[in-house]
Design an enzyme around this catalytic site. Structure first.
Site, PDB file in Angstrom:
ATOM      1  N   SER A 104       0.878  -1.294  -0.095  1.00 37.61           N
ATOM      2  CA  SER A 104      -0.205   0.144   0.017  1.00 37.61           C
ATOM      3  C   SER A 104       0.968   1.196   0.037  1.00 37.61           C
ATOM      4  O   SER A 104       2.227   1.048   0.304  1.00 37.61           O
ATOM      5  CB  SER A 104      -0.897  -0.098   1.097  1.00 37.61           C
ATOM      6  OG  SER A 104      -1.561   1.254   1.456  1.00 37.61           O
ATOM      7  N   TYR A 148      -2.521  -0.726  10.206  1.00 39.83           N
ATOM      8  CA  TYR A 148      -2.300  -1.056   8.730  1.00 39.83           C
ATOM      9  C   TYR A 148      -1.206  -0.636   8.219  1.00 39.83           C
ATOM     10  O   TYR A 148      -0.381  -1.319   7.302  1.00 39.83           O
ATOM     11  CB  TYR A 148      -3.657  -0.498   7.839  1.00 39.83           C
ATOM     12  CG  TYR A 148      -3.604  -1.091   6.408  1.00 39.83           C
ATOM     13  CD1 TYR A 148      -4.050  -2.269   6.503  1.00 39.83           C
ATOM     14  CD2 TYR A 148      -3.332  -0.425   5.476  1.00 39.83           C
ATOM     15  CE1 TYR A 148      -4.413  -2.865   5.018  1.00 39.83           C
ATOM     16  CE2 TYR A 148      -3.429  -0.896   4.269  1.00 39.83           C
ATOM     17  CZ  TYR A 148      -3.934  -2.105   4.002  1.00 39.83           C
ATOM     18  OH  TYR A 148      -3.891  -2.693   2.741  1.00 39.83           O
TER      19      TYR A 148
END
Length: 247
Positions: free
Chosen positions: A153, A166
């Protein structure tokens, strides 16, 4: 490589394991890999979703997939060893793994991150990859040229406020990929990361509930890079972190 056009038989004869194969990007990757000839091993926690993907692949006349129901949050190293033994018995070798399954957690200030949620996100996004890969490595090394793809990501490259859990799990994923790529650089086994970018998935909707999903790329739109990295055309690509949607 986002304009890459995969040859029809790019993955013929290959066996590929996809985690989080029940929906979203994992589902589309399984269908795309099967379309190009792969026998897919569909791993996920919801059997009904895996069965739906299985049915779609079989109905289209592609190689019959296998199903492995497994909740990454609760799975132990023994579960993964048993899984590797089953794959070895059925297929002999493994040509690729796509680590697609992931857990977002809640977006919150660092000071308010619940410890149990931190542990769950790390378990699903990071620890499960380590536990799974160790027993799968011998099977990957038996393949002529195997490819392992991790899902990263943009927040795994530059930290972002309120994305703590995350974000840290994806930084660690990038590090894991780099370590493995360096360790196996002289073997016919390579490791890379894909950052899918803003894609029309349930996880994206959870993170950005006010966003108009119709403005986003679909999982099918971003498949060229997933096909490229899993196939032989990317044979020399190792230790890279690539974007499906470059800025």
């Amino acid at each position: 490589m986002n304009d890459y056009i995969a040859p029809d038989h790019l993955l013929s004869g290959k066996t590929i394991l996809i985690t989080g194969a029940g929906d979203g990007i994992g589902r589309q990757a399984a269908i795309s890999y099967a379309t190009h000839g792969a026998t897919c091993i569909l791993l996920g926690k919801t059997v009904s979703k895996l069965e739906a993907v299985y049915d779609e692949i079989v109905a289209a006349g592609y190689p019959e997939p296998a199903i492995i129901p497994l909740d990454l949050n609760g799975a132990t190293p023994k579960h993964y060893q048993d899984m590797a033994n089953t794959i070895s018995d059925q297929f002999g070798a493994l040509d690729g793994v796509l680590f697609n399954a992931g857990k977002l957690g809640h977006l919150s200030p660092f000071a308010q991150i619940p410890v149990d949620e931190w542990q769950q996100v790390m378990q699903v996004n990071l620890n499960s990859a380590m536990y799974m890969l160790q027993p799968l490595l011998p099977l990957l090394l038996k393949a002529e040229a195997a490819s392992v793809i991790f899902t990263s990501s943009s927040v795994g490259r530059k930290g972002r406020a309120f994305w703590g859990t995350y974000s840290v799990s994806k930084f660690a994923t990038e590090g894991l990929m780099q370590v493995l790529a360096d360790e196996y650089k002289n073997k016919p086994l390579r490791f890379n990361c894909i950052n899918p970018g803003a894609t029309r998935t349930a996880m994206r909707a959870k993170a950005f509930p006010a966003e108009d999903a119709e403005t986003l790329k679909t999982p099918a739109d971003i498949m060229p890079l997933y096909l490229y990295l899993m196939g032989s055309d990317s044979q020399e690509v190792n230790g890279q972190s690539l974007d499906c949607q470059p800025k």
